[in-house]
Write a protein that holds these residues in place. Structure first.
Motif, short mmCIF file in Angstrom:
data_model
loop_
_atom_site.label_atom_id
_atom_site.label_comp_id
_atom_site.label_asym_id
_atom_site.label_seq_id
_atom_site.Cartn_x
_atom_site.Cartn_y
_atom_site.Cartn_z
N ARG A 165 0.85 -1.19 0.00
CA ARG A 165 0.00 0.00 0.00
C ARG A 165 0.89 1.23 0.00
NH1 ARG A 165 -5.08 -1.68 0.49
NH2 ARG A 165 -5.41 -3.65 1.57
N ILE A 166 0.40 2.29 -0.64
CA ILE A 166 1.21 3.50 -0.76
C ILE A 166 1.62 4.02 0.62
CG2 ILE A 166 1.06 5.98 -1.37
CD1 ILE A 166 -0.14 5.15 -4.02
N HIS A 180 -2.51 7.88 -9.82
CA HIS A 180 -2.37 6.44 -9.94
C HIS A 180 -3.11 6.00 -11.21
CE1 HIS A 180 -3.88 2.28 -8.78
NE2 HIS A 180 -2.57 2.15 -8.86
N ARG A 182 -4.24 2.75 -13.59
CA ARG A 182 -4.33 1.29 -13.75
C ARG A 182 -5.22 1.01 -14.96
NH1 ARG A 182 -5.92 -1.68 -8.57
NH2 ARG A 182 -3.74 -1.21 -8.11
N PRO A 189 -4.44 8.72 -5.71
CA PRO A 189 -4.19 7.63 -4.76
C PRO A 189 -4.30 8.10 -3.30
CG PRO A 189 -2.13 8.44 -5.66
CD PRO A 189 -3.21 9.20 -6.36
N SER A 190 -4.62 7.15 -2.43
CA SER A 190 -4.61 7.43 -0.99
C SER A 190 -3.55 6.53 -0.37
CB SER A 190 -5.98 7.10 -0.39
OG SER A 190 -6.13 5.69 -0.34
N THR A 193 -4.15 2.88 -1.19
CA THR A 193 -4.08 2.34 -2.55
C THR A 193 -3.08 1.18 -2.61
OG1 THR A 193 -4.56 4.53 -3.44
CG2 THR A 193 -3.63 2.92 -4.98
N LEU A 195 -0.80 -1.31 -4.64
CA LEU A 195 -0.13 -1.26 -5.94
C LEU A 195 -0.07 -2.65 -6.56
CD1 LEU A 195 2.70 1.23 -4.99
CD2 LEU A 195 0.73 1.68 -6.48
N ASP A 199 0.83 -1.11 -12.80
CA ASP A 199 0.33 0.21 -12.40
C ASP A 199 1.37 1.28 -12.72
OD1 ASP A 199 -1.85 -1.02 -11.38
OD2 ASP A 199 -1.46 -0.52 -9.27
N LEU A 201 2.46 5.41 -11.58
CA LEU A 201 2.26 6.51 -10.65
C LEU A 201 2.93 7.75 -11.22
CD1 LEU A 201 3.17 4.53 -7.45
CD2 LEU A 201 0.92 5.54 -7.87
#
Lengths: 220, 133
Positions: A165-166, A180, A182, A189-190, A193, A195, A199, A201
């Motif tokens: 997760r981010i 983000h 996809r 993104p939070s 999110t 990954l 994906d 970014l």
């Protein structure tokens, strides 16, 4: 604006043409007699000065002292550097733009006081990198005045971020992941999110943190 | 001393020979292969073929460990740029730059380069000779 262009090759020629069309006052300095004459035939006598742009006397005749910008766009990096340095040092030109052929010269040009560098080589390299979807780290834009850059990060098969997760990433300082993507669908993104492989970014990072960020994406 | 010399012309080759003979470690850089023919057969230093403002070429010539760089190519701007790279990037303690154009010499001397201007030296010598005659 008064713009002095040094070097009447293809870049200098079309740059002058474009600036004239934008109704700027332009003077192009070209060393070669024949080339200078041909440019004068196309744009008018007043637009061309025949002489060596690295000579102080030539820059003086070109009225560089009242120029808003000087653009050194010859095919030789060393000539472009020295023209800009002389213009800054001797004539206090506030804005100097230099063309660079060897991308590695960018750093030294900036360190030696050139305001803006333009490298076709570097530009083409980034374009190619952007076209290859699996390049893990692409610099999209450098905002030099504030020391930041916009980067495009791709989660390859062996990217250590996949499955995380981010919020769990220990990002370098001054780094923000803003977008983000996809399967072509974008989202902001939070920290939650997750990954996944493939994906992308889009983020902002400082020039100082670029290296650390790049390293984080390398397969372990 | 480790000395990197940019430009294997008359001055560069002669300086290289002298330094080599007095036991210094010399690296020569020149873009023209034929230029190295100016070096004596017994020259014990290193030669590097390439552009003197290219970081990789300077590295090959051992600029990181050099005590001095002498920029003696035929082009003022090449000499000035190579010297600035040597100083700013590789922190070479002693950098000597040949600049033919006296005005440019003034500019870059003000910026801290240690410069030699053969035009000024030549003119001064000839002027002195005329005065005597």
């Amino acid at each position: 604006m008064y713009v002095v262009v040094i070097g009447g090759g293809k870049v200098g020629y079309y740059l002058t043409k474009a600036l004239l069309e934008e109704r700027h006052e332009v003077l192009l300095v070209e060393r070669d007699f024949k080339r200078a004459r041909r440019i004068a035939e196309d744009f008018g006598q007043g637009v061309v000065l025949r002489g060596d742009g690295a000579e102080t006397a030539t820059l003086d005749r070109a009225g560089v002292g009242r120029a808003d910008v000087i653009c050194a766009v010859t095919g030789e990096d060393e000539d472009n550097l020295i023209v800009c340095q002389v213009a800054k040092r001797h004539f206090n030109v506030t804005r100097t733009i230099a063309r660079i052929n060897n991308p590695r010269n960018e750093e030294i040009f900036i360190r030696l006081g050139i305001d803006v560098t333009v490298s076709a080589t570097q530009f083409i390299i980034s374009l190619i990198e952007q076209e290859i979807p699996t390049t893990p780290f692409v610099n999209l834009l450098t905002l030099r005045s504030i020391g930041m850059e916009i980067v495009d990060l791709y989660m390859s098969d062996d990217c250590p971020w996949v499955g995380k997760r981010i919020g769990d990433l220990a990002l370098p300082t001054d780094t923000v992941l803003s977008l983000h993507i996809r399967n072509g669908i974008r989202a902001f993104p939070s920290t939650m999110t997750l990954l996944m492989r493939g994906d992308r970014l889009i983020g902002l990072t400082s020039l100082d943190s670029e290296h650390a960020l790049h390293e984080m994406l390398q397969p372990q | 001393m480790r000395v990197v010399i940019l430009g294997c012309g008359r001055v560069g080759a002669r300086l290289a020979k002298m330094l080599d003979e007095s036991g210094h470690q010399v690296s020569m850089i020149d873009e023209n292969l034929e230029a190295f023919e100016r070096l004596p057969e017994a020259f014990g230093g290193q030669v590097v073929l390439g552009n003197g403002i290219d970081f990789d070429i300077l590295s090959q010539a051992g600029i990181e460990r050099a005590d001095a760089l002498c920029a003696l190519s035929n082009f003022d701007n090449t000499n000035i740029m190579a010297s600035q790279i040597a100083r700013e990037v590789f922190h070479v303690p002693r950098v000597i730059t040949r600049i033919y154009d006296p005005v440019r010499q003034d500019t870059f001397r003000e910026l801290g380069l240690e410069t030699v201007c053969p035009t000024r030296v030549g003119v001064a010598q000839i002027e002195a000779l005329i005065d005597i005659g």
